[in-house]
Design a protein around this motif. Structure first.
Motif, PDB file in Angstrom:
ATOM      1  N   PHE A 282       0.829  -1.213   0.000  1.00 19.07           N
ATOM      2  CA  PHE A 282       0.000   0.000   0.000  1.00 19.07           C
ATOM      3  C   PHE A 282       0.861   1.261   0.000  1.00 19.07           C
ATOM      4  O   PHE A 282       0.670   2.169  -0.832  1.00 19.07           O
ATOM      5  CB  PHE A 282      -0.923  -0.024   1.227  1.00 19.07           C
ATOM      6  N   PHE A 283       1.811   1.329   0.918  1.00 21.86           N
ATOM      7  CA  PHE A 283       2.632   2.554   0.995  1.00 21.86           C
ATOM      8  C   PHE A 283       3.553   2.696  -0.199  1.00 21.86           C
ATOM      9  O   PHE A 283       3.800   3.809  -0.679  1.00 21.86           O
ATOM     10  CB  PHE A 283       3.436   2.552   2.303  1.00 21.86           C
ATOM     11  N   THR A 284       4.050   1.627  -0.756  1.00 21.05           N
ATOM     12  CA  THR A 284       4.912   1.698  -1.927  1.00 21.05           C
ATOM     13  C   THR A 284       4.138   2.210  -3.131  1.00 21.05           C
ATOM     14  O   THR A 284       4.591   3.126  -3.851  1.00 21.05           O
ATOM     15  CB  THR A 284       5.520   0.329  -2.232  1.00 21.05           C
ATOM     16  N   MET A 285       2.967   1.610  -3.335  1.00 25.26           N
ATOM     17  CA  MET A 285       2.162   2.055  -4.472  1.00 25.26           C
ATOM     18  C   MET A 285       1.711   3.493  -4.290  1.00 25.26           C
ATOM     19  O   MET A 285       1.632   4.252  -5.265  1.00 25.26           O
ATOM     20  CB  MET A 285       0.967   1.122  -4.652  1.00 25.26           C
ATOM     21  N   SER A 286       1.423   3.871  -3.063  1.00 28.28           N
ATOM     22  CA  SER A 286       1.043   5.257  -2.809  1.00 28.28           C
ATOM     23  C   SER A 286       2.187   6.198  -3.152  1.00 28.28           C
ATOM     24  O   SER A 286       1.993   7.256  -3.796  1.00 28.28           O
ATOM     25  CB  SER A 286       0.634   5.445  -1.351  1.00 28.28           C
ATOM     26  N   ARG A 287       3.405   5.825  -2.752  1.00 30.93           N
ATOM     27  CA  ARG A 287       4.572   6.670  -3.025  1.00 30.93           C
ATOM     28  C   ARG A 287       4.872   6.744  -4.509  1.00 30.93           C
ATOM     29  O   ARG A 287       5.153   7.816  -5.051  1.00 30.93           O
ATOM     30  CB  ARG A 287       5.785   6.115  -2.269  1.00 30.93           C
ATOM     31  N   ILE A 288       4.783   5.626  -5.188  1.00 30.21           N
ATOM     32  CA  ILE A 288       5.026   5.608  -6.638  1.00 30.21           C
ATOM     33  C   ILE A 288       3.985   6.461  -7.341  1.00 30.21           C
ATOM     34  O   ILE A 288       4.294   7.257  -8.252  1.00 30.21           O
ATOM     35  CB  ILE A 288       5.002   4.161  -7.157  1.00 30.21           C
ATOM     36  N   THR A 289       2.733   6.311  -6.907  1.00 26.36           N
ATOM     37  CA  THR A 289       1.671   7.118  -7.518  1.00 26.36           C
ATOM     38  C   THR A 289       1.894   8.597  -7.244  1.00 26.36           C
ATOM     39  O   THR A 289       1.685   9.457  -8.136  1.00 26.36           O
ATOM     40  CB  THR A 289       0.319   6.675  -6.962  1.00 26.36           C
ATOM     41  N   ASP A 290       2.326   8.919  -6.024  1.00 23.22           N
ATOM     42  CA  ASP A 290       2.582  10.337  -5.688  1.00 23.22           C
ATOM     43  C   ASP A 290       3.688  10.910  -6.561  1.00 23.22           C
ATOM     44  O   ASP A 290       3.589  12.056  -7.037  1.00 23.22           O
ATOM     45  CB  ASP A 290       2.959  10.455  -4.216  1.00 23.22           C
TER      46      ASP A 290
ATOM     47  N   ARG B  19      13.355   7.407  -8.913  1.00 22.75           N
ATOM     48  CA  ARG B  19      12.848   7.593  -7.537  1.00 22.75           C
ATOM     49  C   ARG B  19      11.861   6.487  -7.155  1.00 22.75           C
ATOM     50  O   ARG B  19      11.851   6.015  -6.007  1.00 22.75           O
ATOM     51  CB  ARG B  19      12.172   8.967  -7.420  1.00 22.75           C
ATOM     52  N   GLN B  20      11.011   6.102  -8.141  1.00 23.37           N
ATOM     53  CA  GLN B  20      10.063   5.015  -7.859  1.00 23.37           C
ATOM     54  C   GLN B  20      10.813   3.705  -7.556  1.00 23.37           C
ATOM     55  O   GLN B  20      10.437   2.961  -6.650  1.00 23.37           O
ATOM     56  CB  GLN B  20       9.125   4.823  -9.048  1.00 23.37           C
ATOM     57  N   ASN B  21      11.872   3.455  -8.359  1.00 20.12           N
ATOM     58  CA  ASN B  21      12.671   2.252  -8.087  1.00 20.12           C
ATOM     59  C   ASN B  21      13.317   2.318  -6.716  1.00 20.12           C
ATOM     60  O   ASN B  21      13.423   1.305  -6.008  1.00 20.12           O
ATOM     61  CB  ASN B  21      13.724   2.065  -9.169  1.00 20.12           C
ATOM     62  N   ALA B  22      13.780   3.514  -6.373  1.00 21.72           N
ATOM     63  CA  ALA B  22      14.378   3.670  -5.041  1.00 21.72           C
ATOM     64  C   ALA B  22      13.343   3.406  -3.957  1.00 21.72           C
ATOM     65  O   ALA B  22      13.631   2.790  -2.925  1.00 21.72           O
ATOM     66  CB  ALA B  22      14.957   5.086  -4.898  1.00 21.72           C
ATOM     67  N   VAL B  23      12.111   3.899  -4.230  1.00 19.40           N
ATOM     68  CA  VAL B  23      11.032   3.626  -3.266  1.00 19.40           C
ATOM     69  C   VAL B  23      10.767   2.131  -3.159  1.00 19.40           C
ATOM     70  O   VAL B  23      10.577   1.584  -2.063  1.00 19.40           O
ATOM     71  CB  VAL B  23       9.758   4.381  -3.690  1.00 19.40           C
ATOM     72  N   LEU B  24      10.741   1.430  -4.315  1.00 16.67           N
ATOM     73  CA  LEU B  24      10.521  -0.011  -4.308  1.00 16.67           C
ATOM     74  C   LEU B  24      11.611  -0.731  -3.518  1.00 16.67           C
ATOM     75  O   LEU B  24      11.331  -1.640  -2.727  1.00 16.67           O
ATOM     76  CB  LEU B  24      10.462  -0.562  -5.728  1.00 16.67           C
ATOM     77  N   ARG B  25      12.881  -0.307  -3.758  1.00 18.75           N
ATOM     78  CA  ARG B  25      13.979  -0.941  -3.030  1.00 18.75           C
ATOM     79  C   ARG B  25      13.855  -0.693  -1.539  1.00 18.75           C
ATOM     80  O   ARG B  25      14.038  -1.613  -0.715  1.00 18.75           O
ATOM     81  CB  ARG B  25      15.319  -0.440  -3.554  1.00 18.75           C
ATOM     82  N   SER B  26      13.543   0.573  -1.199  1.00 18.71           N
ATOM     83  CA  SER B  26      13.398   0.874   0.225  1.00 18.71           C
ATOM     84  C   SER B  26      12.255   0.088   0.857  1.00 18.71           C
ATOM     85  O   SER B  26      12.365  -0.437   1.962  1.00 18.71           O
ATOM     86  CB  SER B  26      13.157   2.384   0.403  1.00 18.71           C
ATOM     87  N   ALA B  27      11.135  -0.010   0.088  1.00 18.32           N
ATOM     88  CA  ALA B  27       9.976  -0.761   0.615  1.00 18.32           C
ATOM     89  C   ALA B  27      10.310  -2.230   0.776  1.00 18.32           C
ATOM     90  O   ALA B  27       9.917  -2.872   1.759  1.00 18.32           O
ATOM     91  CB  ALA B  27       8.778  -0.577  -0.318  1.00 18.32           C
ATOM     92  N   ALA B  28      11.045  -2.782  -0.232  1.00 16.74           N
ATOM     93  CA  ALA B  28      11.421  -4.204  -0.124  1.00 16.74           C
ATOM     94  C   ALA B  28      12.310  -4.437   1.075  1.00 16.74           C
ATOM     95  O   ALA B  28      12.132  -5.416   1.830  1.00 16.74           O
ATOM     96  CB  ALA B  28      12.117  -4.638  -1.413  1.00 16.74           C
ATOM     97  N   LEU B  29      13.289  -3.531   1.242  1.00 14.47           N
ATOM     98  CA  LEU B  29      14.189  -3.676   2.387  1.00 14.47           C
ATOM     99  C   LEU B  29      13.429  -3.560   3.707  1.00 14.47           C
ATOM    100  O   LEU B  29      13.652  -4.329   4.655  1.00 14.47           O
ATOM    101  CB  LEU B  29      15.300  -2.629   2.308  1.00 14.47           C
TER     102      LEU B  29
END
Length: 703
Positions: free
Chosen positions: A28-36, A180-190
């Motif tokens: 949820f938070f990852t998709m929200s951040r990517i969408t933002d 930035r979205q990829n960075a968000v994905l990496r951060s979310a995965a971590l």
């Protein structure tokens, strides 16, 4: 299996909800951040397009390319803008920048991919960029009080319903946003992985805190179930629930351990008691017959293989029955207990004294020669003779008859030793009681006893194999021609070779070993069958059928009840039945004989006193017996023709019988001379081989 199962369940219950929650929140938070981030790029591009379009209106309207190119260059200053494209309404490009890097570089006038409604911005999304198209509308330039115009968007008002002057197209790169979205994905995965690891560690800790105590409890219960009551539970932690379980199980195990110890002690005591009871007599405390035979077997083995000599004494108390009959069995038991204490005082330490049953004792004298055995046996006999037993005001004396048999290399078996000792003991009784008899192989008395013991088994076997037979002998009227048939039914045995055995060969053994009630019952049952078969075959005129009954059966209530029940349903049999009782049996059991006679006389039976004259006191008892016939003892009859005393006895008995209203029967009539004398004397009936040789009773049904 239980251990891994419960751990898996706890881990599954702990991890599954946490994992699902962590993944859901991370997604949820990852998709929200990517969408933002994507929405922020779109907002910025739309803002640039909306800001640039009004400022280009004048340049498009005036055709001033220099102004438009300056505006395009200023828009390209934004780091995400990769291309700016300004054209008039006909699609002619008036100014552009960054087209070499843009996909719009290849478009021609009028080939713009985007279309827009009037006054509306349009956005197109490509894999690596966003394209914004904004129409350039006609506007009114407001002048201030001094007449100056302004190109500020705030001072420009769009004219309604006017066609657009042109279009502004701006392309923004998505590279930074994607990065930035990829960075968000990496951060979310971590973060998700870290959360899962933390959750797993927490679940493991939780599982260990829960399952370890449970597994300790389960392991302890399993050991307890297998019988290990030494186990104790020690749980780490201060949880009240586990502490209650720990204390409860430990207390339970302690109670079980104590109960087990108590039960084990009881089992040991019960086992010892059962072992003692299995080898000892509970009344006297002496060893019993079974244990005595075990020790006798050991003594026999030592005699046969080591040449040792022992002695076996079989002791039977004399007159013990008097104590039981006069004072009851309680007094008899007390006599045996007291006498046992005295006997034990005379027994050597290495010898064995046992109670073999009733008033019979066994004494095994180990390593004892014959002379010493006789001395010890005499000591025991004297002690019993001098023993006095008091019950209330009564004092009783008892004696003991002792049979001795030596145990040596020639001894055969335990059974033969006990048999020989028993025979020697009865020989002592027959010789006057309260004495000692030493077993000798050539002893004629013991040979007779052994013969009687063998008859015990032969009688049982003959009954089992149906080798008993009924014979009959006629009884003839001597003074009258009385019609009808009078017979006496006689018992015979067929031996293993088919030979007929007379009763005097086995009746003494049957009397001695208490088999007469068995034989009497067999005779009566088969006599009834014979008489019923006789009637069924058409026979008639059977006036009397006489059957002998022993003294033992006179006291057998079951035998009396059997006769009464059968005769009550067959009254014709009762009218012709004559029961013969020997004089000795009648006198020995006078009260029982009278009761027996009186009960059956009510049904119509008749009675004969057999062997009359053999007892010295016969005449004193005759008047007390309600009999119908006197059978004169054959010992007087058979020699009366040559012996004046026998003749006088027969005459006297016949006269006494007639005086008492009884009919007389003379048996053992073996000659015509005797028959004539009996007729002259006036005897009523005669019986003997001269009159009729005994025949198989089955021939009665064939005549």
């Amino acid at each position: 299996m239980m251990k891994s199962s419960i751990r898996h369940r706890v881990l599954l219950l702990a991890l599954l909800p946490a994992t699902l929650l962590a993944l859901s929140l991370g997604y949820f938070f990852t998709m929200s951040r990517i969408t933002d981030l994507d929405q922020a790029l779109r907002t910025r591009g739309m803002a640039i397009a909306r800001h640039l379009a009004p400022t280009c209106a004048y340049g498009v309207f005036s055709g001033n390319s220099q102004i438009l190119q300056g505006l395009a260059d200023s828009a390209l200053a934004d780091p995400d803008v990769i291309a700016v494209y300004i054209m008039n309404r006909t699609g002619k490009v008036l100014a552009s920048n960054g087209l070499k890097q843009s996909k719009l570089a290849g478009t021609q006038s009028g080939d713009i991919l985007l279309s827009s409604q009037k006054g509306m911005a349009t956005v197109a999304t490509q894999s690596s960029s966003l394209i914004f198209r904004m129409p350039i509308s006609q506007t009114e330039i407001q002048a201030d009080d001094y007449g100056f115009t302004s190109t500020s968007p705030s001072l420009v008002r769009q004219q309604d319903n006017a066609p657009p002057l042109g279009y502004v197209t701006i392309e923004l790169s998505r590279a930074t946003t994607v990065e930035r979205q990829n960075a968000v994905l990496r951060s979310a995965a971590l973060l998700t992985i870290a959360a899962l690891i933390a959750t797993a560690l927490l679940a493991l800790r939780l599982g260990r805190d829960i399952t370890v105590p449970i597994m300790k409890l389960a392991g302890a219960v399993e050991k307890i179930g297998k019988g290990n009551l030494e186990v104790r539970v020690q749980l780490d932690g201060n949880d009240d629930e586990f502490r209650i379980l720990e204390n409860g199980i430990n207390d339970m195990v302690s109670e079980l351990h104590q109960a087990h110890d108590n039960l084990h002690e009881q089992v040991l005591q019960a086992t010892a008691k059962l072992s003692y009871q299995a080898s000892h007599d509970m009344l006297t405390g002496l060893i019993n017959r079974r244990e005595f035979e075990v020790r006798l077997e050991r003594a026999l083995s030592s005699a046969q293989h080591q040449g040792r000599e022992h002695a076996l004494c079989y002791m039977d108390l004399d007159q013990f029955k008097i104590v039981n009959d006069s004072c009851g069995h309680v007094a008899g038991d007390e006599l045996l207990r007291q006498l046992t204490l005295h006997l034990q005082q005379e027994v050597r330490e290495r010898d064995t004294l046992a109670r073999l049953g009733g008033d019979e004792f066994g004494l095994l004298l180990e390593n004892c020669p014959q002379g010493k055995a006789l001395m010890l046996a005499e000591t025991m006999r004297s002690m019993v003779q001098n023993f006095r037993f008091g019950v209330g005001e009564k004092t009783f004396m008892v004696g003991v008859s002792i049979g001795i048999v030596m145990i040596n290399q020639e001894s055969d078996s335990v059974v033969s030793l006990l048999t020989a000792a028993d025979a020697a003991c009865y020989a002592a009784k027959d010789n006057g009681r309260n004495r000692i008899h030493l077993y000798q192989m050539q002893d004629s008395e013991l040979a007779r006893r052994r013969g009687e013991m063998q008859w015990f088994n032969r009688i049982h076997q003959a009954i089992a194999e149906n080798r008993l037979r009924l014979y009959f002998q006629q009884i003839k009227p001597l003074q009258t021609n009385e019609p009808g048939l009078h017979v006496e039914l006689l018992l015979r045995m067929i031996d293993e070779t088919g030979q007929c055995i007379l009763p005097m060969a086995f009746i003494p053994a049957a009397e001695r070993y208490h088999l007469m009630p068995l034989l009497d019952r067999w005779v009566m049952e088969n006599s009834f069958k014979l008489c019923e078969a006789y009637v069924a075959s058409g026979g008639s005129g059977l006036q009397t059928w006489a059957v002998n009954v022993s003294g033992a059966s006179l006291c057998d209530i079951g035998f009396v009840q059997y006769l009464k029940a059968h005769l009550a349903t067959h009254p014709a049999l009762a009218q012709s039945l004559c029961i013969e009782i020997t004089e000795t049996a009648a006198i020995t059991n006078l009260s029982a004989a009278n009761a027996f006679i009186n009960e059956l006389k009510l049904l119509g039976c008749r009675f004969a006193l057999d062997d009359f004259g053999s007892g010295l006191s016969s005449l004193n008892y005759l008047k007390n017996l309600n009999v119908d016939y006197l059978k004169i003892d054959g010992a007087f009859v058979k020699e009366m023709a040559d012996d004046a005393i026998d003749l006088a006895m027969v005459e006297a008995i016949n006269k006494i019988g007639h005086q008492m209203g009884l009919l007389t029967i003379a048996e053992f009539v073996d000659s015509e001379r005797v028959l004539l004398i009996l007729k002259e004397i006036g005897v009523d009936f005669v019986q003997g081989n001269w009159i009729h040789m005994p025949e198989n009773a089955e021939t009665l049904c064939k005549t």
